[in-house]
Write a protein that holds these residues in place. Structure first.
Motif, PDB file in Angstrom:
ATOM      1  N   TRP A 157       0.848  -1.242   0.181  1.00 21.50           N
ATOM      2  CA  TRP A 157      -0.040   0.025  -0.038  1.00 21.50           C
ATOM      3  C   TRP A 157       0.859   1.312  -0.155  1.00 21.50           C
ATOM      4  N   GLU A 158       1.989   1.097   0.998  1.00 22.53           N
ATOM      5  CA  GLU A 158       2.774   2.497   0.752  1.00 22.53           C
ATOM      6  C   GLU A 158       3.539   2.759  -0.204  1.00 22.53           C
ATOM      7  N   GLN A 172      -4.824  -1.904  -4.502  1.00 21.89           N
ATOM      8  CA  GLN A 172      -5.921  -2.187  -4.856  1.00 21.89           C
ATOM      9  C   GLN A 172      -6.271  -3.431  -5.486  1.00 21.89           C
ATOM     10  N   LYS A 173      -5.451  -3.385  -6.566  1.00 23.14           N
ATOM     11  CA  LYS A 173      -5.513  -4.481  -7.580  1.00 23.14           C
ATOM     12  C   LYS A 173      -5.299  -5.906  -7.074  1.00 23.14           C
ATOM     13  N   VAL A 180     -10.260  -6.568 -11.639  1.00 23.66           N
ATOM     14  CA  VAL A 180      -9.914  -5.039 -11.309  1.00 23.66           C
ATOM     15  C   VAL A 180     -10.297  -3.933 -12.377  1.00 23.66           C
ATOM     16  N   THR A 181     -10.924  -2.842 -11.853  1.00 24.26           N
ATOM     17  CA  THR A 181     -11.071  -1.792 -12.935  1.00 24.26           C
ATOM     18  C   THR A 181      -9.750  -1.550 -13.661  1.00 24.26           C
ATOM     19  N   THR A 182      -9.752  -1.078 -14.843  1.00 21.65           N
ATOM     20  CA  THR A 182      -8.464  -0.757 -15.719  1.00 21.65           C
ATOM     21  C   THR A 182      -8.025   0.557 -15.306  1.00 21.65           C
ATOM     22  N   GLY A 205      -7.197   1.034   1.778  1.00 24.00           N
ATOM     23  CA  GLY A 205      -6.016   0.907   2.333  1.00 24.00           C
ATOM     24  C   GLY A 205      -5.480   1.492   3.569  1.00 24.00           C
ATOM     25  N   GLY A 206      -6.179   2.877   3.757  1.00 26.32           N
ATOM     26  CA  GLY A 206      -5.840   3.658   4.970  1.00 26.32           C
ATOM     27  C   GLY A 206      -6.392   3.098   6.285  1.00 26.32           C
TER      28      GLY A 206
END
Length: 556
Positions: free
Chosen positions: A410-411, A418-419, A429-431, A462-463
């Motif tokens: 994430w960092e 996210q993927k 996943v969205t492109t 992710g936060g």
């Protein structure tokens, strides 16, 4: 140890040691404006929705691409590319921005990676880039600049199909493979292509008593000689025809010549060839000829047009739309590496390259940006077909195995995190790398009595500060999108009080219609990364795209 990487190949290759690879083969996504999804089987027989893109080569000049293009001159100089090439890139890119922006986006993506690949190759190494005629000429120009005009070896034409309909044009039946060397001392092991049957029929028209095919060739050379090679043999004088004897020294493996054959006089060598049945006497005339037999295991030296390798068929296929045949990679690896060399495929997909390298005793490195592909490669290609075990025969890197690993991802790269999270729960996943209205991906599944597949929209946070407001926003996405469920992925487990309020809010969204499914499924759900790492998934009917053959603990 052999290694399979999950992640962006540019990031991974930048961390690899210079001059550590003997051969790079890449089959990157073509600039052909197509999307593929065939690797994900829908056991119901229904087509997967158009939104699914297992991998995508739709190229646009977005903000991130523009930043990469502007930074390209610095990158090229850092990789040691000549200033003339850097200046050419700048002028060319400005022209393409107005005339062919998709191609510019594609070239930017490829040039970033090719510059790094050059650094990875050993001096004896070479690179094969597989592409289609849509972009091959653009790519060749850039490879000339990056690797050098004098390092271009071949433009290989692979005829991948025998017929293909073309709309008002010749049918497209071939791909292009560009072959470049890293230095002037590249590895090359001569390869043979099998003889064409029409060629055999027309050139090897004669057969001996054993049915072996041969053609006739000269026993003489131009010009007269005064020594042994100019004297008559068995009634024929070559001098009368202005020629001399030219005795072949190469004979078929099944022929045994006398000891010290080369030390015999010309007429004695001709007698030996006659005794071995290698002299052809025509029915008319007295001009003897040499029988040149067809080597059943031989062929012609490898040319740059390959018509003898068909596309992957039958049991070889594992469901990948652009899967290349093993025979193609076998030929490339045999020609340009030796046993024990390292082969890199930075777009390894269904891992044909890795299987070919493993079979031929080469070490290998594969990289892919789709967790679906990594799981399928590890389970099917490497596990079932090659009988390899994770941790013993190869390692998988880049896949978070702990909460700390996920936090680190994430960092380093929020989009990639996210993927990973979406694909880890069997979603697509969205492109887009930018926010897409609260949708980071979708998970598809079949519902009884519904013709079309249904979906769950997925959002990833992710936060650390996830609030009820995020759930309200997701509820709004669920109501406005063509979806029947919504899932939220958070980094850390929710504290008891927050978890209780989340569940109360999600319960208000209700369940998926109990009359259509075998059991009720909450329309809104939340999962934390530790739960995902423990194997927990969203409660839905069986998702399309789940690797049925994967071992549960494959990546743990």
């Amino acid at each position: 140890m052999n290694r399979l990487y999950y992640g962006d190949n540019l990031t991974i290759m930048r961390d690899m040691r210079s001059q550590s690879v003997d051969l790079i083969y890449l089959d990157p996504p073509f600039n052909s404006n197509r999307a593929y999804n065939a690797i994900y089987k829908d056991e119901t027989g229904r087509p997967l929705p158009d939104q699914i893109e297992a991998f995508c080569d739709l190229w646009t000049l977005d903000e991130e691409t523009e930043r990469a293009i502007s930074h390209m001159p610095i990158l090229l100089r850092e990789e040691g590319i000549a200033d003339e090439t850097v200046e050419f890139w700048r002028i060319w890119m400005n022209a393409l921005r107005a005339t062919n922006p998709r191609m510019l986006a594609y070239l930017s993506y490829m040039v970033q990676r090719l510059a790094v690949m050059k650094r990875l190759l050993r001096p004896s190494g070479s690179i094969y880039l597989h592409c289609d005629p849509t972009a091959s000429h653009y790519i060749k120009v850039m490879m000339d600049g990056i690797f050098g005009h004098d390092r271009f070896l071949s433009e290989i034409i692979w005829k991948r199909t025998s017929a293909h309909s073309g709309a008002h044009r010749a049918g497209p039946v071939h791909d292009v493979i560009l072959h470049y060397a890293r230095s002037d001392k590249w590895t090359w092991n001569p390869q043979l292509q099998p003889h064409d049957q029409n060629y055999i029929a027309s050139h090897y028209r004669h057969q001996d008593e054993a049915g072996r095919r041969y053609r006739v060739g000269d026993l003489t050379g131009a010009g007269t000689r005064s020594g042994e090679s100019g004297k008559p043999w068995r009634g024929y004088d070559p001098t009368d025809a202005g020629r001399h004897w030219a005795v072949p020294s190469t004979v078929p493996d099944w022929v045994t010549l006398p000891a010290r054959f080369e030390m015999l006089c010309v007429q004695e060598r001709l007698d030996s060839l006659e005794d071995a049945g290698l002299i052809h006497w025509p029915k008319r005339g007295k001009v003897p000829a040499f029988r040149r037999y067809l080597d059943p295991d031989g062929g012609v030296a490898l040319q740059d047009v390959w018509t003898d390798i068909p596309v992957a068929l039958g049991k070889e296929r594992i469901g990948y739309a652009t899967q290349k045949p093993l025979a193609l990679l076998d030929r490339i690896i045999r020609a340009s590496t030796n046993e024990g060399d390292v082969v890199l495929d930075p777009f390894c997909g269904c891992a044909t390259t890795l299987e070919a390298a493993q079979t031929l005793g080469r070490r290998w490195i594969g990289i892919d940006i789709a967790i679906h592909a990594i799981k399928r490669v590890a389970a099917v290609r490497l596990g079932e077909r090659c009988k390899l075990k994770v941790g013993e025969d190869f390692e998988i890197s880049g896949v978070p195995l702990t909460l700390e690993g996920a936090q680190d991802l994430w960092e380093r790269d929020k989009y990639h995190f996210q993927k990973w999270a979406v694909e880890e729960v069997d979603g697509f996943v969205t492109t887009k790398r930018t926010a897409d209205g609260g949708i980071d991906g979708r998970l598809y599944f079949a519902v009884p009595d519904e013709r079309d597949l249904q979906s769950m929209v997925i959002e990833v946070k992710g936060g650390a500060n996830v609030t009820i407001a995020d759930l309200r926003a997701l509820r709004g996405v669920l109501e406005r999108e063509d979806a029947v469920m919504a899932g939220l992925i958070v980094m850390e487990p929710l504290l008891p009080r927050k978890l209780k309020s989340f569940h109360q809010f999600m319960a208000m969204a209700g369940d998926l219609d109990m009359f259509q499914t075998a059991r009720p499924y909450p329309r809104m759900q939340v999962l934390s990364v530790p739960e995902i790492l423990e194997g927990k998934r969203f409660e839905t009917p069986t998702p399309m795209g789940r690797t049925q053959t994967a071992q549960p603990d494959l990546l743990t």
